[in-house]
Scaffold this motif. Sequence first.
Motif, PDB file in Angstrom:
ATOM      1  N   ALA A  33       0.755  -1.112  -0.117  1.00 35.03           N
ATOM      2  CA  ALA A  33      -0.098   0.053   0.048  1.00 35.03           C
ATOM      3  C   ALA A  33       0.908   1.343  -0.040  1.00 35.03           C
ATOM      4  O   ALA A  33       1.873   1.329   0.753  1.00 35.03           O
ATOM      5  N   GLY A  34       0.521   2.034  -0.798  1.00 37.04           N
ATOM      6  CA  GLY A  34       1.158   3.406  -0.770  1.00 37.04           C
ATOM      7  C   GLY A  34       2.379   3.536  -1.767  1.00 37.04           C
ATOM      8  O   GLY A  34       3.177   4.571  -1.960  1.00 37.04           O
ATOM      9  N   TRP A  35       2.733   2.171  -2.351  1.00 36.50           N
ATOM     10  CA  TRP A  35       3.844   2.104  -3.433  1.00 36.50           C
ATOM     11  C   TRP A  35       3.401   3.130  -4.708  1.00 36.50           C
ATOM     12  O   TRP A  35       2.336   2.915  -5.149  1.00 36.50           O
ATOM     13  N   THR A  36       4.310   4.081  -4.999  1.00 36.89           N
ATOM     14  CA  THR A  36       4.052   4.810  -6.072  1.00 36.89           C
ATOM     15  C   THR A  36       5.170   4.397  -7.248  1.00 36.89           C
ATOM     16  O   THR A  36       6.142   4.416  -7.011  1.00 36.89           O
ATOM     17  N   PRO A  37       4.535   4.155  -8.486  1.00 33.95           N
ATOM     18  CA  PRO A  37       5.196   3.857  -9.714  1.00 33.95           C
ATOM     19  C   PRO A  37       6.401   4.978  -9.997  1.00 33.95           C
ATOM     20  O   PRO A  37       6.023   6.087 -10.002  1.00 33.95           O
ATOM     21  N   PRO A  38       7.791   4.588 -10.399  1.00 35.66           N
ATOM     22  CA  PRO A  38       8.621   5.771 -10.794  1.00 35.66           C
ATOM     23  C   PRO A  38       8.218   6.305 -12.328  1.00 35.66           C
ATOM     24  O   PRO A  38       7.348   5.433 -12.817  1.00 35.66           O
ATOM     25  N   ASP A  39       8.649   7.340 -12.649  1.00 37.40           N
ATOM     26  CA  ASP A  39       8.331   7.888 -13.834  1.00 37.40           C
ATOM     27  C   ASP A  39       8.366   6.836 -15.142  1.00 37.40           C
ATOM     28  O   ASP A  39       7.852   6.735 -16.021  1.00 37.40           O
ATOM     29  N   HIS A  40       9.656   5.869 -14.889  1.00 39.71           N
ATOM     30  CA  HIS A  40       9.904   4.951 -15.889  1.00 39.71           C
ATOM     31  C   HIS A  40      10.609   3.753 -15.219  1.00 39.71           C
ATOM     32  O   HIS A  40      11.346   3.902 -14.037  1.00 39.71           O
ATOM     33  N   PHE A  41      10.493   2.774 -15.642  1.00 41.68           N
ATOM     34  CA  PHE A  41      10.919   1.523 -14.895  1.00 41.68           C
ATOM     35  C   PHE A  41      10.701   0.281 -15.868  1.00 41.68           C
ATOM     36  O   PHE A  41      10.162   0.222 -17.052  1.00 41.68           O
ATOM     37  N   ALA A  42      11.042  -0.845 -15.580  1.00 50.16           N
ATOM     38  CA  ALA A  42      11.081  -2.135 -16.346  1.00 50.16           C
ATOM     39  C   ALA A  42      10.630  -3.390 -15.444  1.00 50.16           C
ATOM     40  O   ALA A  42      11.065  -3.481 -14.553  1.00 50.16           O
ATOM     41  N   VAL A  43      10.073  -4.190 -15.929  1.00 47.95           N
ATOM     42  CA  VAL A  43       9.428  -5.373 -15.238  1.00 47.95           C
ATOM     43  C   VAL A  43      10.004  -6.582 -16.168  1.00 47.95           C
ATOM     44  O   VAL A  43       9.716  -6.719 -17.281  1.00 47.95           O
TER      45      VAL A  43
END
Length: 136
Positions: A33-43
């Motif tokens: 809960a509360g995790w905010t995605p960074p502006d760019h990333f890879a999975v």
Amino acid sequence: MTVPDVLPHADAVQTALEAADLTVYLGGTPTEAGWTPPDHFAVLYPDPGMAVRESLADARTDFDATMQITCVGGSAERALWVAGRVRQALAGPLIVEDRSCWPPEDLGGPPVARDDDVTPPVWFVPVQYRICSTPG
């Protein structure tokens, strides 16, 4: 006879992507809960791969796998920027202990798309690479 394992290969892909200054998650993004995605990333989504016969003697020491890297950004341009960084990072052979790796084979992917199921929406483009190695 050593049977090849997917984990060192997935680690090598993740290391190459992180060396390209990308934030990389394995198998999905955090769910806290509360995790905010960074502006760019890879999975990174590796398949389990296959131990492939090296000869008619049935020694299964060669390795062949497909790894999907989903490139995500706060805009379509950011997602495509990540895809470009992934392509640069995987342009040469990977380093896997006791293995000789072929340069990853770029298999491409579908067009960039918007994911409205998350807030705020993100854009993503999955790209796939074939990863192969033989005993070192």
